[in-house]
Scaffold this active site. Structure first.
Site, PDB file in Angstrom:
ATOM      1  N   GLY B  60      62.492 -13.023  90.816  1.00  0.00           N
ATOM      2  CA  GLY B  60      63.454 -14.116  90.842  1.00  0.00           C
ATOM      3  C   GLY B  60      63.551 -14.907  92.132  1.00  0.00           C
ATOM      4  O   GLY B  60      62.584 -15.477  92.588  1.00  0.00           O
ATOM      5  N   SER B  61      64.718 -14.887  92.687  1.00  0.00           N
ATOM      6  CA  SER B  61      65.209 -15.900  93.607  1.00  0.00           C
ATOM      7  C   SER B  61      64.396 -16.144  94.861  1.00  0.00           C
ATOM      8  O   SER B  61      63.759 -15.258  95.421  1.00  0.00           O
ATOM      9  CB  SER B  61      66.609 -15.500  94.029  1.00  0.00           C
ATOM     10  OG  SER B  61      67.024 -16.266  95.111  1.00  0.00           O
ATOM     11  N   ALA B  62      64.512 -17.411  95.329  1.00  0.00           N
ATOM     12  CA  ALA B  62      63.928 -17.824  96.603  1.00  0.00           C
ATOM     13  C   ALA B  62      64.610 -17.125  97.768  1.00  0.00           C
ATOM     14  O   ALA B  62      64.115 -17.151  98.892  1.00  0.00           O
ATOM     15  CB  ALA B  62      64.057 -19.339  96.758  1.00  0.00           C
ATOM     16  N   GLY B  63      65.738 -16.471  97.531  1.00  0.00           N
ATOM     17  CA  GLY B  63      66.481 -15.834  98.608  1.00  0.00           C
ATOM     18  C   GLY B  63      65.976 -14.452  99.005  1.00  0.00           C
ATOM     19  O   GLY B  63      66.451 -13.886 100.002  1.00  0.00           O
TER      20      GLY B  63
END
Lengths: 433, 136
Positions: B60-63
């Site tokens: 998932g996330s770019a974080g």
């Protein structure tokens, strides 16, 4: 092993890596080269646009990274636009339980990116702002809905960039030539056929949210191509498909035959190879997907959340006659998340003022599902966004009722979930009555 | 056993925590205490702090890179990360923590058979791409 062809760098790139252009660019190039090696890229290519995700505060490491760069005097010299941040920078209205350190450091981080030369647009929908990327541009984007929209609807090319690497690519103006930057990876392999569904259904934005959600579930990390989407499908509906598919399945690129620029035909979208899988989307699948976006059936609502991704000018234009100056129910908090750019346009028309008189809050720079700036975020919430419906129950103490824009407006006025039964009936979705 | 590829250099010793599914280090993980927050994750509630973290990859996330770097900064990150395939987000997070804070942890990939041999609770040392079990 990672790759049979080692990464080849130009003289300029090697010089950056050796530190000839300073410590900041050396560090940035080290990150780009590491990523390129892992991705099996044979070379780097130039980029001219960055949408920064690393400006969205998550901890002190974000701040330290940006400060490291600022202290070494580096600046972006390509357009570098900023994503949403946890707090609005123009409206200061944090929840009572918001951590003051988080608020202060989140603001500190935004200041640092402005110092680095970023354009402070603070939006998850940068494609709504004029002057951005065009077809064929090789760009750097991290925000998942924007990755999908730029790839799919605009025809620019980006992988889904994680934090720090996005900034490193923007500073060095180099990206690994791999993944969706290359022709081969953009080939559609799974076809979603919706052509047999009722036309009046396929023309609605509400349907496109559900379709995007289902697309993410079915396509996963493949590139899907939709057949049967009307040729005049509006940009807001394409935004809905992009956002919902990126949220539920990580789809970074989709094609729609006759609609998106790389899919004039099914043959073009599949690069003359045809799809590996064909999914005929049935009414029952869609109704199940639609219903999975609600965690509550009916009853009084405490909140309506519009604008995930950020509300566009055309969405404001559609909303105005629907609400038509009526007052929002006294128990309902009604938020529209948007960019300061679009908010300014809506204000010029007098729309924001009129909405505020109705009791609507127009929130800029951030989004309701993660911002500590949001009031009344508990109980039963209604949204027209499949992305909001997908994420919010895990991040906020809310139950979600998903509905159309029209349903959200009527519900907000009456204070309880109201749905247009002609749209919610199985017949409208193509099942035999 | 030998690492297939060294994604990031470092030396570590510790106890294995093996995750049966990929993890998102933004949203699914608390970088202030090293615990897995994602309630749908099979190892939800467990702490990755000081562990030899064995997992298929990130999700998932770019974080995710920021989640890794922040956990390492706060001293609650993993001692090493052993993966099934190269993971850009995890590696970039480790590289940023190494540059900003001098906290270099090894990140390596391994073969499926080596991966399947490692179990939670085993004591392992990772250095120069060598992964050695030291009893449990």
């Amino acid at each position: 092993m990672l790759t049979s062809d080692p990464l080849r760098l130009t003289g300029d790139e090697q010089a950056m890596l050796h530190g000839d252009a300073g410590e900041a660019l050396q560090f940035a190039m080290e990150l780009v080269v590491r990523a390129a090696t892992l991705m099996g890229a044979p070379r780097l290519i130039e980029t001219g646009f960055l949408h920064i995700d690393a400006c969205h505060y998550y901890g002190r490491a974000h701040v330290d990274f940006a400060r490291f760069l600022v202290e070494r005097g580096i600046r972006f010299d390509i357009p570098a636009w900023t994503n949403t941040v946890p707090v609005s920078l123009v409206q200061s209205d944090p929840r009572a339980d918001a951590d003051p350190v988080v608020l202060a450091e989140a603001r500190e981080l935004t200041d640092l990116y402005v110092e680095l030369g970023a354009r402070p647009v603070w939006t998850c929908a940068p494609y709504q702002i004029p002057g951005g990327p065009v077809f064929g541009d090789q760009i750097v984007v991290g925000e998942s809905n924007a990755v999908s929209y730029f790839n799919s609807v605009v025809g620019a090319r980006t992988n889904k960039y994680g934090d720090f690497l996005d900034v490193a690519c923007g500073l060095t103006k180099r990206i690994p030539f791999a993944g969706l930057h290359t022709d081969a990876s953009r080939r559609a392999t799974v076809q979603l056929d919706i052509s047999h569904l009722p036309t009046e259904l396929r023309e609605t934005e509400f349907f496109c949210h559900v379709l995007g959600h289902l697309m993410g579930k079915r396509a996963g990390d493949q590139v899907p191509v939709i057949t049967g989407l009307p040729a005049d499908t509006p940009k807001d509906s394409l935004k809905a498909i992009a956002a919902a598919g990126a949220a539920s399945g990580g789809v970074a690129l989709f094609h729609a035959v006759g609609v998106t620029p790389e899919a004039p035909t099914l043959e073009a979208a599949t690069q003359e190879k045809g799809p590996q899988t064909v999914v005929s989307v049935g009414s029952d699948d869609l109704i199940a997907a639609r219903d999975s976006l609600s965690t509550t059936a009916g009853g009084p609502i405490a909140m309506v959340a519009l604008g995930t991704p950020h509300f566009s000018f055309t969405e404001f234009a559609r909303l105005m006659p629907l609400l038509d100056g009526r007052k929002i129910h006294s128990e309902v908090t009604f938020y529209i998340s948007t960019s300061r750019h679009v908010a300014a346009l809506a204000r010029e028309r007098g729309w924001v003022q009129k909405l505020e008189r109705s009791g609507v809050s127009v929130l800029v720079d951030t989004c309701t599902y993660f911002s500590p700036a949001v009031r009344g975020c508990k109980g039963r919430a209604m949204t027209n966004s499949a992305k909001w419906a997908y994420y919010a129950p895990g991040m906020l103490p809310v139950e979600v009722a998903f509905g159309s824009l029209e349903d959200c407006v009527e519900s907000a006025v009456r204070g309880e979930v109201v749905r247009d039964n002609t749209v919610w009936s199985g017949r409208h979705w193509g099942t035999v009555a | 056993m030998t690492a297939l590829d060294i994604l990031h250099c470092g030396v570590a010793r510790g106890s294995v925590l093996k995750l049966s599914e990929p993890l998102s280090f933004w949203g699914g993980f608390d970088p202030t205490d090293g615990r897995i927050l994602d309630v749908a994750h099979p190892q939800a509630g467990q702490s990755i702090s000081d562990k030899i973290l064995v997992l298929p990859g990130s999700r998932g996330s770019a974080g995710t890179p920021a989640g890794i770097a922040e956990a390492l900064r706060l001293g609650v990150g993993p001692a090493a990360i052993l993966l099934l395939k190269p993971d850009v987000n995890i590696t970039i997070g480790a590289q940023v923590a190494a540059r900003l804070y001098g906290l270099a942890i090894p990140v390596v990939t391994m073969t499926t058979s080596d991966f399947s041999e490692l179990e939670t609770g085993q004591n392992v040392q990772v250095s120069d791409g060598m992964i050695e079990r030291s009893g449990s």
